[in-house]
Design a protein around this motif. Sequence first.
Motif, mmCIF file in Angstrom:
data_model
loop_
_atom_site.group_PDB
_atom_site.id
_atom_site.type_symbol
_atom_site.label_atom_id
_atom_site.label_comp_id
_atom_site.label_asym_id
_atom_site.label_seq_id
_atom_site.Cartn_x
_atom_site.Cartn_y
_atom_site.Cartn_z
ATOM 1 N N ARG A 94 49.185 46.257 37.203
ATOM 2 C CA ARG A 94 48.606 45.001 36.728
ATOM 3 C C ARG A 94 47.108 44.961 37.003
ATOM 4 O O ARG A 94 46.316 44.619 36.124
ATOM 5 C CB ARG A 94 49.298 43.809 37.399
ATOM 6 C CG ARG A 94 48.839 42.463 36.864
ATOM 7 C CD ARG A 94 49.347 41.302 37.693
ATOM 8 N NE ARG A 94 48.850 41.307 39.061
ATOM 9 C CZ ARG A 94 47.576 41.005 39.410
ATOM 10 N NH1 ARG A 94 46.692 40.687 38.499
ATOM 11 N NH2 ARG A 94 47.201 41.037 40.669
ATOM 12 N N VAL A 95 46.711 45.341 38.211
ATOM 13 C CA VAL A 95 45.289 45.332 38.590
ATOM 14 C C VAL A 95 44.499 46.300 37.711
ATOM 15 O O VAL A 95 43.416 45.971 37.210
ATOM 16 C CB VAL A 95 45.121 45.686 40.084
ATOM 17 C CG1 VAL A 95 43.670 45.977 40.427
ATOM 18 C CG2 VAL A 95 45.659 44.555 40.952
ATOM 19 N N MET A 96 45.029 47.498 37.494
ATOM 20 C CA MET A 96 44.333 48.491 36.671
ATOM 21 C C MET A 96 44.154 47.980 35.243
ATOM 22 O O MET A 96 43.091 48.172 34.644
ATOM 23 C CB MET A 96 45.086 49.824 36.670
ATOM 24 C CG MET A 96 45.026 50.565 37.974
ATOM 25 S SD MET A 96 46.009 52.086 37.909
ATOM 26 C CE MET A 96 44.782 53.270 38.453
ATOM 27 N N THR A 97 45.174 47.331 34.715
ATOM 28 C CA THR A 97 45.108 46.813 33.352
ATOM 29 C C THR A 97 44.161 45.622 33.259
ATOM 30 O O THR A 97 43.300 45.574 32.382
ATOM 31 C CB THR A 97 46.518 46.417 32.872
ATOM 32 O OG1 THR A 97 47.368 47.554 32.954
ATOM 33 C CG2 THR A 97 46.481 45.897 31.451
ATOM 34 N N GLU A 98 44.323 44.683 34.171
ATOM 35 C CA GLU A 98 43.517 43.459 34.152
ATOM 36 C C GLU A 98 42.023 43.725 34.327
ATOM 37 O O GLU A 98 41.189 43.119 33.676
ATOM 38 C CB GLU A 98 43.983 42.544 35.290
ATOM 39 C CG GLU A 98 44.261 41.139 34.877
ATOM 40 C CD GLU A 98 44.839 40.353 36.032
ATOM 41 O OE1 GLU A 98 44.098 40.078 36.998
ATOM 42 O OE2 GLU A 98 46.032 40.007 35.948
ATOM 43 N N HIS A 99 41.700 44.642 35.220
ATOM 44 C CA HIS A 99 40.299 44.907 35.549
ATOM 45 C C HIS A 99 39.741 46.153 34.865
ATOM 46 O O HIS A 99 38.591 46.521 35.117
ATOM 47 C CB HIS A 99 40.133 44.992 37.069
ATOM 48 C CG HIS A 99 40.500 43.724 37.758
ATOM 49 N ND1 HIS A 99 39.663 42.625 37.786
ATOM 50 C CD2 HIS A 99 41.633 43.352 38.404
ATOM 51 C CE1 HIS A 99 40.255 41.651 38.443
ATOM 52 N NE2 HIS A 99 41.451 42.062 38.814
ATOM 53 N N ARG A 100 40.574 46.781 34.045
ATOM 54 C CA ARG A 100 40.161 47.955 33.271
ATOM 55 C C ARG A 100 39.562 49.044 34.155
ATOM 56 O O ARG A 100 38.478 49.554 33.890
ATOM 57 C CB ARG A 100 39.205 47.543 32.162
ATOM 58 C CG ARG A 100 39.828 46.556 31.173
ATOM 59 C CD ARG A 100 38.870 46.125 30.101
ATOM 60 N NE ARG A 100 38.239 47.242 29.443
ATOM 61 C CZ ARG A 100 38.561 47.712 28.241
ATOM 62 N NH1 ARG A 100 39.517 47.151 27.575
ATOM 63 N NH2 ARG A 100 37.913 48.734 27.727
ATOM 64 N N VAL A 101 40.289 49.390 35.217
ATOM 65 C CA VAL A 101 39.866 50.470 36.101
ATOM 66 C C VAL A 101 40.863 51.611 36.016
ATOM 67 O O VAL A 101 42.054 51.391 35.801
ATOM 68 C CB VAL A 101 39.699 50.002 37.569
ATOM 69 C CG1 VAL A 101 38.569 49.000 37.688
ATOM 70 C CG2 VAL A 101 40.983 49.419 38.123
ATOM 71 N N ARG A 102 40.367 52.813 36.180
ATOM 72 C CA ARG A 102 41.199 54.004 36.054
ATOM 73 C C ARG A 102 41.463 54.712 37.377
ATOM 74 O O ARG A 102 42.320 55.579 37.449
ATOM 75 C CB ARG A 102 40.546 55.000 35.096
ATOM 76 C CG ARG A 102 40.431 54.476 33.683
ATOM 77 C CD ARG A 102 39.584 55.415 32.833
ATOM 78 N NE ARG A 102 39.560 54.985 31.473
ATOM 79 C CZ ARG A 102 40.130 55.670 30.478
ATOM 80 N NH1 ARG A 102 40.720 56.808 30.709
ATOM 81 N NH2 ARG A 102 40.085 55.206 29.258
ATOM 82 N N HIS A 103 40.692 54.358 38.398
ATOM 83 C CA HIS A 103 40.835 54.984 39.713
ATOM 84 C C HIS A 103 40.769 53.903 40.785
ATOM 85 O O HIS A 103 39.862 53.077 40.753
ATOM 86 C CB HIS A 103 39.715 55.997 39.962
ATOM 87 C CG HIS A 103 39.691 57.107 38.970
ATOM 88 N ND1 HIS A 103 39.010 57.006 37.765
ATOM 89 C CD2 HIS A 103 40.269 58.321 38.984
ATOM 90 C CE1 HIS A 103 39.178 58.134 37.097
ATOM 91 N NE2 HIS A 103 39.941 58.946 37.809
ATOM 92 N N VAL A 104 41.721 53.936 41.714
ATOM 93 C CA VAL A 104 41.775 52.929 42.766
ATOM 94 C C VAL A 104 41.949 53.623 44.116
ATOM 95 O O VAL A 104 42.920 54.365 44.311
ATOM 96 C CB VAL A 104 42.936 51.932 42.527
ATOM 97 C CG1 VAL A 104 43.031 50.926 43.661
ATOM 98 C CG2 VAL A 104 42.756 51.218 41.186
ATOM 99 N N PRO A 105 41.021 53.385 45.035
ATOM 100 C CA PRO A 105 41.172 53.926 46.380
ATOM 101 C C PRO A 105 42.340 53.262 47.103
ATOM 102 O O PRO A 105 42.583 52.063 46.939
ATOM 103 C CB PRO A 105 39.856 53.565 47.077
ATOM 104 C CG PRO A 105 38.910 53.211 45.984
ATOM 105 C CD PRO A 105 39.742 52.691 44.860
ATOM 106 N N VAL A 106 43.048 54.055 47.896
ATOM 107 C CA VAL A 106 44.173 53.554 48.681
ATOM 108 C C VAL A 106 43.722 53.497 50.138
ATOM 109 O O VAL A 106 43.188 54.469 50.678
ATOM 110 C CB VAL A 106 45.403 54.468 48.538
ATOM 111 C CG1 VAL A 106 46.575 53.929 49.350
ATOM 112 C CG2 VAL A 106 45.787 54.629 47.064
ATOM 113 N N LEU A 107 43.946 52.342 50.762
ATOM 114 C CA LEU A 107 43.541 52.134 52.143
ATOM 115 C C LEU A 107 44.764 51.909 53.020
ATOM 116 O O LEU A 107 45.762 51.345 52.580
ATOM 117 C CB LEU A 107 42.624 50.917 52.257
ATOM 118 C CG LEU A 107 41.391 50.882 51.358
ATOM 119 C CD1 LEU A 107 40.640 49.570 51.550
ATOM 120 C CD2 LEU A 107 40.477 52.058 51.636
#
Length: 143
Positions: A94-107
């Motif tokens: 959902r976050v990737m789609t909503e914010h149009r991001v392709r890479h997300v760091p995992v913490l």
Amino acid sequence: MRINDVLNAKSSSDVITIGPDASVRDLVALLAEHNVGALIVSADGESVDGIVSERDVVRRLNDRPDVLDARVSELMTTDVRTCEGDAALTELMRVMTEHRVRHVPVLTGGKLTGIISIGDVVKNRIGELEFERDQLDSYLHQT
């Protein structure tokens, strides 16, 4: 399914980072060397100062032909969407789609432990669908 499940299925758990003072030329070399589309910008390898992608470089080429001599900090995105490894994969989608991001760091506990790409998410989803198809096929063809 949790984000950590997807990370554990990746062939490499290495997170490649680059310092904010590195040159864009160095960034491009690392992207090519590791065959990735984005790097986490981190001064210490554990915090997330930003993220920079090959798209960021390409978009700047039009306005700034000398972009390869610039610093990564001049191109990086500082408003970075992150996630925790124990979060639900559906939430990340959902976050990737909503914010149009392709890479997300995992913490984990505020420290960088991985990076997940849209490709990782799609690969995982295809695997789930293939498993479901095989289960249904097996059920339908039982004798």
